[in-house]
Structure formats: structure tokens, C-alpha cells
Design a protein around this motif. Structure first.
Motif, PDB file in Angstrom:
ATOM      1  N   SER A  48       3.709  -9.296   4.258  1.00 34.43           N
ATOM      2  CA  SER A  48       4.750  -9.506   3.245  1.00 34.43           C
ATOM      3  C   SER A  48       4.407  -8.918   1.883  1.00 34.43           C
ATOM      4  CB  SER A  48       5.022 -11.007   3.096  1.00 34.43           C
ATOM      5  OG  SER A  48       3.832 -11.688   2.715  1.00 34.43           O
ATOM      6  N   VAL A  49       3.245  -8.283   1.760  1.00 37.18           N
ATOM      7  CA  VAL A  49       2.801  -7.729   0.483  1.00 37.18           C
ATOM      8  C   VAL A  49       3.700  -6.565   0.056  1.00 37.18           C
ATOM      9  CG1 VAL A  49       0.868  -6.559  -0.668  1.00 37.18           C
ATOM     10  CG2 VAL A  49       0.427  -8.468   0.878  1.00 37.18           C
ATOM     11  N   SER A  50       3.860  -6.384  -1.255  1.00 34.87           N
ATOM     12  CA  SER A  50       4.666  -5.294  -1.793  1.00 34.87           C
ATOM     13  C   SER A  50       4.200  -3.935  -1.265  1.00 34.87           C
ATOM     14  CB  SER A  50       4.587  -5.290  -3.321  1.00 34.87           C
ATOM     15  OG  SER A  50       5.164  -4.124  -3.854  1.00 34.87           O
ATOM     16  N   ARG A  51       5.167  -3.046  -1.056  1.00 40.60           N
ATOM     17  CA  ARG A  51       4.871  -1.699  -0.569  1.00 40.60           C
ATOM     18  C   ARG A  51       4.755  -0.674  -1.700  1.00 40.60           C
ATOM     19  NH1 ARG A  51       8.374  -4.401   2.769  1.00 40.60           N
ATOM     20  NH2 ARG A  51      10.240  -3.639   1.690  1.00 40.60           N
ATOM     21  N   VAL A  52       4.822  -1.125  -2.951  1.00 39.13           N
ATOM     22  CA  VAL A  52       4.747  -0.207  -4.096  1.00 39.13           C
ATOM     23  C   VAL A  52       3.418   0.537  -4.108  1.00 39.13           C
ATOM     24  CG1 VAL A  52       4.610  -0.086  -6.617  1.00 39.13           C
ATOM     25  CG2 VAL A  52       6.396  -1.446  -5.535  1.00 39.13           C
ATOM     26  N   ARG A  53       2.302  -0.139  -3.782  1.00 35.57           N
ATOM     27  CA  ARG A  53       0.988   0.510  -3.853  1.00 35.57           C
ATOM     28  C   ARG A  53       0.930   1.783  -3.025  1.00 35.57           C
ATOM     29  NH1 ARG A  53      -2.352   3.424  -3.945  1.00 35.57           N
ATOM     30  NH2 ARG A  53      -4.576   3.233  -4.424  1.00 35.57           N
ATOM     31  N   ALA A  54       1.725   1.866  -1.972  1.00 36.95           N
ATOM     32  CA  ALA A  54       1.714   3.042  -1.089  1.00 36.95           C
ATOM     33  C   ALA A  54       2.126   4.313  -1.816  1.00 36.95           C
ATOM     34  CB  ALA A  54       2.619   2.812   0.114  1.00 36.95           C
ATOM     35  N   THR A  55       2.782   4.183  -2.971  1.00 36.08           N
ATOM     36  CA  THR A  55       3.260   5.358  -3.708  1.00 36.08           C
ATOM     37  C   THR A  55       2.439   5.612  -4.973  1.00 36.08           C
ATOM     38  OG1 THR A  55       4.882   4.026  -4.922  1.00 36.08           O
ATOM     39  CG2 THR A  55       5.591   5.003  -2.840  1.00 36.08           C
ATOM     40  N   CYS A  56       1.260   4.999  -5.081  1.00 33.86           N
ATOM     41  CA  CYS A  56       0.395   5.174  -6.249  1.00 33.86           C
ATOM     42  C   CYS A  56      -0.794   6.070  -5.908  1.00 33.86           C
ATOM     43  CB  CYS A  56      -0.121   3.829  -6.744  1.00 33.86           C
ATOM     44  SG  CYS A  56       1.185   2.702  -7.301  1.00 33.86           S
TER      45      CYS A  56
END
Length: 416
Positions: free
Chosen positions: A211-219
Motif C-alpha cells: 500500500s506504500v506510495s508509488r511516487v518514489r518510483a519516479t525519483c
């Protein structure tokens, strides 16, 4: 000679013989004998033995906790320890207890913090590929997005330790092979349930992500983990083979079974913006092994330090730390799981070059480094106990939650 052996053969021949200071370990063998002065082995379960002993090292004495595992014993099984999702963490003892393991050690390095990206949630997901119970759980992040010490020359985030359905352990590489098919054509899949996607790619996230945010994948970028997060992103949700929603910012929350979320950055985001509600989309993926055609029961990441009895060239021989490693002997039929003690009197630990030497002295032909420092943990059941206990002293003073580990299981004897 295997693919892996060929990969390192040229540079390995040029490697200088390392660590003559380990003469005190001469005579140690994985087949049950520990170095001189070691405590007698304790049987944890049929085919599983626990030892502990001191190791003389360049910067002081290290203390080793070692499990030897005989995979030829039909009552022994190895499998992945993990909390049930790629982006989740729990202590090794919690994972072992939940899954009924008799022993285990921590596994791969992981996305532990995000100090370079304020406001972005650290996912806790591991660096390398993971196979759990025969199925692909996640793929590897780009080399430049890795957490942990520098990789030895010739290695990558795709390196794994695994055990095949034939019950033999191996070192291998697992690369992602996947695609996204629409009525207009096919796109390459650049990631699977991983905390960092290659620049310009599209990655898939499934219910196994968590359920963790997927934003980190684009950093970050492929070569710089600390680079800013991308400002050009897009996300598309696929359910039952059709596009059901889209957004410009990657989301969070659990992903339902049968649903796939596609996250794109830069060129990948531009491709996803062409998708429309109701469009038919199918996503396929698999992890492809470089050195073995035998399917893996489980596999997890780290990096090799010993190949066919030779330390890999370029191993760090200066930085000492608490370490975890796994060694392979007897053509994959026997294993040694090593975790160093993190108590203050032993905390200088070993260098990676010293780890390779020790694993060789313990009888390993191949060896693989796992996450160390505060993550290093070895658990095992005491005789007569029904749950594992921590055998080493974690250097944080308590167990650190980790994303995965290697679990040792004991299969009950068949009833007549």
C-alpha cells in the motif's frame, strides 16, 4: 564452466590472493567442522546445525553465528522470508515466526530512507529481484538507484542467490522481460513492483507491491539516486484487462487482486497519456535467469563475493562492518548462512574481502553478500522451543525491520 563462471573468469585470474591473516581458520569445513576454538555445533532440526565462533580480522576480533544447512536431507526446505508484500518490512524473527521457519537470516539491501527527497515516503522495498514461492514478486532497480556499499566490478542489482525446484542453490542474474500490449501496439515494460524505475520507462505495480506510495518510483535517475523526482509522470489503472482510471501523480494504497497500476516517467508518461478509459490493455512479465533453466522456488538480491572458489576482483578490503552472507558448497546441496555479531566488542566486523575469505575457509565454492550493519540478524530455534530467538546481537541494539530474508524450514517426518 557456467555463464557466471565465464563472467568472472578473466578478471578473477588477475586477482591478488587475499587475507593471509585468516590462517587461523585453516581446516574449517562446511561439513560440520568449525574453526579452532569454535563451540560444538547445535542441531536445530534434521539437517540444520548452528555454530558460533570468533574470527581474527584485520581490525579486531569478529564473532560469527553460522547455520549449516544440508539440502540433501528431505526434511529440510529453504524459502523466502517476507512480510507478504514487496514494499513492507518486518523483523526476521517476526517473519520466521509467521511462516513457521526454524531458522533464518536477513536478506537484500533496501530503500531504507529518503533524505534526498523531502516529502517522499521510503518504500522499504528491496533492491534486487525477488521470486517468492516460484512467482516473480519484483524486479531490480537500476544500478545507480541501489542502497548499500559499492558493487564489485562486473556485478549488478540483478544478481541473486536462489534455490531451484531441484532443491539446489545457485548464484544467478534475473532480468525483467515484459511488455504492455494495446490495440495500437506493444510497449516495453521497464519495471515490476520496484521503488525506482529507469528514466523514460513504464513500470507495473500489482497487489504484491503493498500500500506504500508509488511516487518514489519516479525519483532519481539510472545513475544518481539523489537526483530530483521527475516532474513528468502519469499513472494508469488496469482492471480486468481494461483502463479504468488515470492520474498525473502516482498514487498509494492497496492494489486489488486482478488490478495492475502502470506508472510512467518522461517518455513512459507520454505513452501512458495516450491510453483512454475502456481501452483493452494486457501486461505480461517474467524474470529470466541467465545461468539456469531450472525454475527458482525462491530468489533474492545482494551481490556475489566468491565465484568457483575465487574471491571476486575489486572487493573492498578497507571498510569493516557487521555483515551477513550465504555460501554454497557441494554443488548447491549444502549451505552456510553467516551473520556477524553487532555487540560493541565485535562491531568492527569484517571487510567484504574478508567475508569472501571466511566463506571459502568454511567450505563455500560460491558466496553472496546480503545486507549488513543494523540489518544483520540470525534467528534459530533453541532445542525444544516452538519459536525462533535472535542469536546475534543486532548492532542497532534491537532487530531492524527488513523486507526479506532466507528462511530454513523443517518438514515433518511422513507418517507411516
Amino acid at each position: 564452466m557456467t555463464i557466471r563462471q565465464k563472467r568472472y573468469a578473466t578478471t578473477a585470474r588477475a586477482a591478488v590472493t587475499l587475507l593471509t591473516a585468516f590462517g587461523a581458520l585453516a581446516g574449517a569445513a562446511l561439513a560440520g567442522a568449525a574453526p579452532a576454538g569454535a563451540a560444538p555445533g547445535t542441531s536445530i532440526a534434521p539437517g540444520v546445525t548452528y555454530d558460533e565462533f570468533d574470527i581474527p580480522a584485520a581490525k579486531g576480533t569478529a564473532h560469527a553465528h553460522v547455520l549449516t544447512v544440508d539440502l540433501r536431507n528431505p526434511r529440510v526446505r529453504l524459502d523466502l522470508l517476507y512480510p507478504g508484500a514487496a514494499a513492507a518490512r518486518a523483523t526476521v524473527s517476526q517473519q520466521a515466526t509467521a511462516q513457521g521457519a526454524v531458522a533464518g537470516v536477513n536478506g537484500d539491501f533496501f530503500n531504507i530512507s529518503e533524505t534526498q527527497h523531502p516529502g517522499v515516503e521510503a518504500t522499504g522495498a528491496s533492491v534486487g529481484p525477488v521470486i517468492a514461492r516460484g512467482s516473480a514478486l519484483k524486479a531490480a532497480v537500476p544500478n545507480g538507484q541501489r542502497f548499500g556499499p559499492a558493487l564489485p566490478p562486473g556485478t549488478s542489482t540483478e544478481d541473486v542467490f536462489g534455490v531451484g525446484v531441484d532443491r539446489r542453490a545457485r548464484l544467478d542474474d534475473l532480468s525483467l522481460d515484459g511488455s504492455i500490449r494495446t490495440p495500437e501496439g506493444r510497449l516495453p515494460l521497464g519495471g515490476l513492483n520496484q521503488y525506482a524505475l529507469p528514466v523514460g520507462s513504464v513500470g507495473a505495480f500489482t497487489s504484491k507491491w503493498g500500500s506504500v506510495s508509488r511516487v518514489r518510483a519516479t525519483c532519481g535517475t539510472d545513475t544518481n539516486r539523489a537526483a530530483p523526482c521527475s516532474t513528468d509522470t502519469h499513472e494508469v489503472t488496469i482492471r480486468d484487462g481494461k483502463v479504468v482510471s488515470s492520474a498525473d501523480t502516482p498514487g498509494s494504497g492497496p492494489i486489488a487482486p486482478g488490478t495492475t497500476v502502470l506508472v510512467g516517467r518522461e517518455a513512459g508518461a507520454q505513452q501512458l497519456r495516450k491510453f483512454f478509459a475502456g481501452e483493452r490493455v494486457s501486461v505480461r512479465y517474467r524474470l529470466v535467469a541467465a545461468a539456469s533453466r531450472i525454475p527458482y522456488r525462491f530468489a533474492l538480491g545482494g551481490y556475489p563475493v566468491l565465484d568457483d572458489g575465487r574471491p571476486l576482483p575489486g572487493l573492498d578490503d578497507r571498510t569493516s562492518a557487521v555483515r551477513t552472507a550465504v555460501g554454497i558448497a557441494d554443488r548447491g546441496r549444502r549451505l552456510v548462512l553467516l551473520a556477524l555479531d553487532g555487540a560493541p566488542e565485535y562491531r568492527t566486523g569484517l571487510t567484504i574481502a574478508e567475508v569472501a575469505s571466511v566463506m571459502g575457509e568454511l567450505g563455500s565454492a560460491d558466496a553472496f553478500s546480503l545486507d549488513g550493519g543494523g540489518s544483520t540478524t540470525l534467528v534459530a530455534r533453541a532445542p525444544g522451543a516452538t519459536a525462533v530467538s535472535v542469536r546475534n546481537h543486532p548492532s542497532d541494539g534491537r532487530e531492524r525491520p527488513v523486507p526479506n530474508g532466507i528462511g530454513v524450514f523443517s518438514v515433518p517426518r511422513p507418517t507411516p
